[in-house]
Design a protein around this motif. Sequence first.
Motif, PDB file in Angstrom:
ATOM      1  N   ASP A 159       0.869  -1.177   0.000  1.00  0.00           N
ATOM      2  CA  ASP A 159       0.000   0.000   0.000  1.00  0.00           C
ATOM      3  C   ASP A 159       0.907   1.229   0.000  1.00  0.00           C
ATOM      4  OD1 ASP A 159      -1.701   2.124   0.516  1.00  0.00           O
ATOM      5  OD2 ASP A 159      -2.911   1.014   1.972  1.00  0.00           O
ATOM      6  N   PRO A 160       0.986   1.962  -1.118  1.00  0.00           N
ATOM      7  CA  PRO A 160       1.905   3.091  -1.195  1.00  0.00           C
ATOM      8  C   PRO A 160       1.546   4.249  -0.266  1.00  0.00           C
ATOM      9  CG  PRO A 160       0.517   3.035  -3.145  1.00  0.00           C
ATOM     10  CD  PRO A 160       0.238   1.786  -2.364  1.00  0.00           C
ATOM     11  N   ALA A 161       0.342   4.244   0.289  1.00  0.00           N
ATOM     12  CA  ALA A 161      -0.082   5.309   1.204  1.00  0.00           C
ATOM     13  C   ALA A 161       0.416   5.081   2.630  1.00  0.00           C
ATOM     14  CB  ALA A 161      -1.610   5.422   1.210  1.00  0.00           C
ATOM     15  N   VAL A 162       1.039   3.928   2.870  1.00  0.00           N
ATOM     16  CA  VAL A 162       1.493   3.564   4.208  1.00  0.00           C
ATOM     17  C   VAL A 162       3.022   3.505   4.216  1.00  0.00           C
ATOM     18  CG1 VAL A 162       1.383   1.757   5.975  1.00  0.00           C
ATOM     19  CG2 VAL A 162      -0.598   2.218   4.541  1.00  0.00           C
TER      20      VAL A 162
ATOM     21  N   ASP B 245      -6.000   0.532  -4.842  1.00  0.00           N
ATOM     22  CA  ASP B 245      -4.971   1.454  -4.363  1.00  0.00           C
ATOM     23  C   ASP B 245      -3.652   0.760  -4.033  1.00  0.00           C
ATOM     24  OD1 ASP B 245      -5.833   0.157  -2.062  1.00  0.00           O
ATOM     25  OD2 ASP B 245      -6.119   1.989  -0.900  1.00  0.00           O
ATOM     26  N   LEU B 246      -3.563  -0.536  -4.262  1.00  0.00           N
ATOM     27  CA  LEU B 246      -2.320  -1.259  -4.017  1.00  0.00           C
ATOM     28  C   LEU B 246      -1.382  -1.168  -5.221  1.00  0.00           C
ATOM     29  CD1 LEU B 246      -3.664  -4.567  -2.419  1.00  0.00           C
ATOM     30  CD2 LEU B 246      -2.783  -2.526  -1.242  1.00  0.00           C
ATOM     31  N   GLN B 247      -0.107  -1.323  -4.951  1.00  0.00           N
ATOM     32  CA  GLN B 247       0.868  -1.591  -5.992  1.00  0.00           C
ATOM     33  C   GLN B 247       1.126  -3.084  -5.895  1.00  0.00           C
ATOM     34  OE1 GLN B 247       4.023   1.175  -4.976  1.00  0.00           O
ATOM     35  NE2 GLN B 247       3.239   2.659  -6.452  1.00  0.00           N
ATOM     36  N   THR B 248       0.781  -3.822  -6.952  1.00  0.00           N
ATOM     37  CA  THR B 248       0.821  -5.272  -6.880  1.00  0.00           C
ATOM     38  C   THR B 248       0.736  -5.880  -8.269  1.00  0.00           C
ATOM     39  OG1 THR B 248      -0.206  -7.210  -5.821  1.00  0.00           O
ATOM     40  CG2 THR B 248      -1.708  -5.501  -6.615  1.00  0.00           C
ATOM     41  N   TYR B 249       1.093  -7.147  -8.342  1.00  0.00           N
ATOM     42  CA  TYR B 249       0.800  -7.948  -9.520  1.00  0.00           C
ATOM     43  C   TYR B 249      -0.459  -8.745  -9.218  1.00  0.00           C
ATOM     44  CZ  TYR B 249       5.604  -6.666 -10.435  1.00  0.00           C
ATOM     45  OH  TYR B 249       6.750  -5.943 -10.619  1.00  0.00           O
ATOM     46  N   TYR B 250      -1.236  -8.975 -10.251  1.00  0.00           N
ATOM     47  CA  TYR B 250      -2.525  -9.657 -10.091  1.00  0.00           C
ATOM     48  C   TYR B 250      -2.746 -10.600 -11.258  1.00  0.00           C
ATOM     49  CZ  TYR B 250      -7.583 -10.324 -10.360  1.00  0.00           C
ATOM     50  OH  TYR B 250      -8.835 -10.869 -10.464  1.00  0.00           O
TER      51      TYR B 250
END
Length: 192
Positions: free
Chosen positions: A68-71, A90-95
């Motif tokens: 979570d780039p906001a944390v 809102d995550l930076q992730t692979y899916y």
Amino acid sequence: MDWRVEAERPARVRFGDVIDIDTPAGLSLWFERELVGPVSIEFDALAVSEGGANDAVSDLNAFWMATDPAVEDGSVFAKGRSGAFAQYDDLQTYYVGIGGNRNTTTRFRRYIGEPGNRPLRPEHDLSGAENLLVPNHWTHVRLIADGRTIAVERDGRRIFELDDAQPYVRGWFALRTTKSHLRIRNLRIGKP
């Protein structure tokens, strides 16, 4: 227990040699330990079709290297999520979504941490029976984050690969589904 459940509606998740996920709505099952790349996540999965209320044969999905780039520390657990799919934008992730959209698509995405924005390249949007779920059939899935090489393999066949110039090198892993009944076994997390 090393898992955390986020579910839109009451669901049943049983743990043992097989993880049994039976849910009427969106559910993310997060592995609680942070992973640091390079990493390979492997497991066998089965989409259950035995006449149960949620036996829809759909949505064998996963997030990996999620932050979570906001944390400050990137923890995906810093704020609670209900299990609704849009709450993960809102995550930076692979899916990856195998047999998504009621078993009509198989897709790979690199989330960039912007609500409402789930980038999808044309080459990462598959259909065709060979890419979808087969009821009551075990399939082997391997998720890879190895530096710039991000990949998804299914039954030994590489179905997605991304050369990521700015790879996500640490984060969390979750199994994800919605209105389905999945069984997961032989989960292994290690090096590629």
